[in-house]
Scaffold this motif. Structure first.
Motif, PDB file in Angstrom:
ATOM      1  N   ASP A 242      37.629  34.233  40.438  1.00 12.85           N
ATOM      2  CA  ASP A 242      37.144  32.967  39.888  1.00 12.85           C
ATOM      3  C   ASP A 242      35.714  32.654  40.307  1.00 12.85           C
TER       4      ASP A 242
ATOM      5  N   ARG B  26      35.642  29.471  32.690  1.00 14.63           N
ATOM      6  CA  ARG B  26      36.312  28.170  32.692  1.00 14.63           C
ATOM      7  C   ARG B  26      37.360  28.122  31.597  1.00 14.63           C
TER       8      ARG B  26
ATOM      9  N   ASN C  51      37.076  35.198  35.720  1.00  6.74           N
ATOM     10  CA  ASN C  51      37.688  34.159  34.895  1.00  6.74           C
ATOM     11  C   ASN C  51      36.663  33.101  34.514  1.00  6.74           C
TER      12      ASN C  51
ATOM     13  N   GLU D   5      41.178  33.292  31.948  1.00  8.71           N
ATOM     14  CA  GLU D   5      42.153  33.969  32.803  1.00  8.71           C
ATOM     15  C   GLU D   5      43.306  34.567  32.016  1.00  8.71           C
TER      16      GLU D   5
END
Length: 381
Positions: free
Chosen positions: A205, A338, A336, A315
């Motif tokens: 992330d 947003r 990933n 994701e």
């Protein structure tokens, strides 16, 4: 004279059954629609669990309660004395009061925020499913009116025999429905959790902690939605790719998407936006045949010669992309972008549930291949 007899609008009992079917269908459909629309969790497996819990609870509600309730109302309609009763007599007065109470409770629960919207949505799903099952009984009774009437007008005029054809038919249908549901649900759950847990160690992330790779590949989507609004999936993926490039974690970017016509060109649209964020043209390569995630992964290996790369998408798609890539021996990781928390994001997650089943069919059943391959392209030369 009953209250309903004072109303002027009268219809044949056969049509009254269809009116009841419409009411049950509308009520069940609205509850199911709202319940699905309130599933807004960012975590994929929670969405799966909420939907699975709601459907399973709905089936149990139907078996325990609603099958009897719908049978009672169906029998009452068929045993009305008038051949043309009131169009509103598909419920008795007590049922109307109960319906009003349930609607009021639903409004209170929704506005008072006693439960979060995800859990309330699960409850709505669990209530919508048995209403739709009950509606099916009414539709069936209306379509096979004469046979159903004979079942309800037995020797005592009130009781359906235990061996009645309608009861046996509905019992068989319910069992087949339950069997198919649990079979499909089991397959969907297995495919989703298998991809989820397998890909988890390879997803990141934060650009600060993701390992470096020479190449990153952005998975395509349209710049605008079908209604002409800005597609946030597109926007967030491009922003993530630009950030990853500027941080030095990748040197080149492949933009892989659909180029179905001169008027629809995902890679070209992505390149324009990426250059607007400061990524130079010579660092960008276009893959015009990335029609599916599987195509994008295999073409990155076969056409662009990359055995190791970073996938850039939301994701839910990264999990599937990494699973596919590693199945073919590609050392893929993913950043990933947003996520999108709007209703369109939820609909995308629901479609993703079944897209993952398709992955298993492609990989282990049909051995699917990219639609197009072609000449090799050398990155950085």
């Amino acid at each position: 004279m009953s209250f309903w007899d004072t109303l002027k609008l009268r219809i044949p009992k056969k049509y009254l059954v269809f009116v009841a079917a419409l009411v049950w269908t509308f009520a069940g459909g609205m509850l199911l629609w709202k319940g699905l629309g309130w599933q807004s969790d960012d975590v994929q497996y929670l969405i799966i669990l909420h939907i699975f819990t709601g459907i399973t609870g709905g089936i149990l509600f139907y078996i325990i309660l609603f099958s009897r309730v719908s049978h009672k109302h169906l029998k009452r309609i068929f045993l009305l004395n008038q051949e043309k009763p009131s169009a509103f007599s598909f419920f008795d007065l007590r049922s109307y009061l109960l319906m009003a109470l349930m609607i009021s409770c639903g409004i209170v629960l929704r506005t008072a925020h006693f439960f979060n919207m995800d859990n309330l949505g699960t409850f709505y799903i669990a209530m919508g499913i048995p209403l739709l099952f009950s509606a099916f009984r009414f539709w069936n009774a209306g379509l096979y009116y004469r046979k159903t009437y004979k079942c309800f007008s037995g020797t005592d005029g009130f009781k359906v025999g235990k061996n009645g054809k309608l009861r046996r038919w509905l019992t068989i249908l319910l069992r087949l429905t339950l069997l198919c549901y649990f079979l499909i649900a089991g397959i969907v759950l297995y495919c989703n959790f298998r991809i989820l847990f397998y890909s988890a160690p390879f997803l990141y992330d934060d650009t600060a902690v993701i390992p470096e790779n020479s190449v990153g590949i952005v998975l395509g989507t349209s710049k605008n939605t079908a209604h002409g609004f800005e597609n946030l999936f597109f926007k967030f993926r491009i922003e993530a790719a630009a950030e990853l490039y500027k941080s030095g974690k990748i040197k080149y970017i492949i933009l892989s998407g659909d180029n179905g016509s001169d008027y629809y060109n995902e890679p070209r649209a992505m390149k324009i936006q990426l250059m607007a964020l400061g990524v130079p043209s010579d660092a960008i390569y276009l893959d015009y045949a990335g029609f599916r995630t599987l195509d994008s992964m295999l073409r990155c290996k076969e056409i662009f010669g990359q055995q190791q790369f970073t996938v850039i998408s939301q994701e839910f798609q990264n999990e599937r992309a990494v699973f596919i890539a590693r199945h073919y021996g590609i050392d893929a990781i993913a950043l990933n972008a947003r996520d999108v928390k709007t209703y369109s994001g939820f609909k995308t997650n629901v479609r993703e549930l079944f897209a993952r089943v398709k992955v298993f069919i492609d990989l282990y059943v049909t051995n699917a291949q990219p639609k197009y391959l072609g000449e090799k392209i050398h990155i950085g030369k």
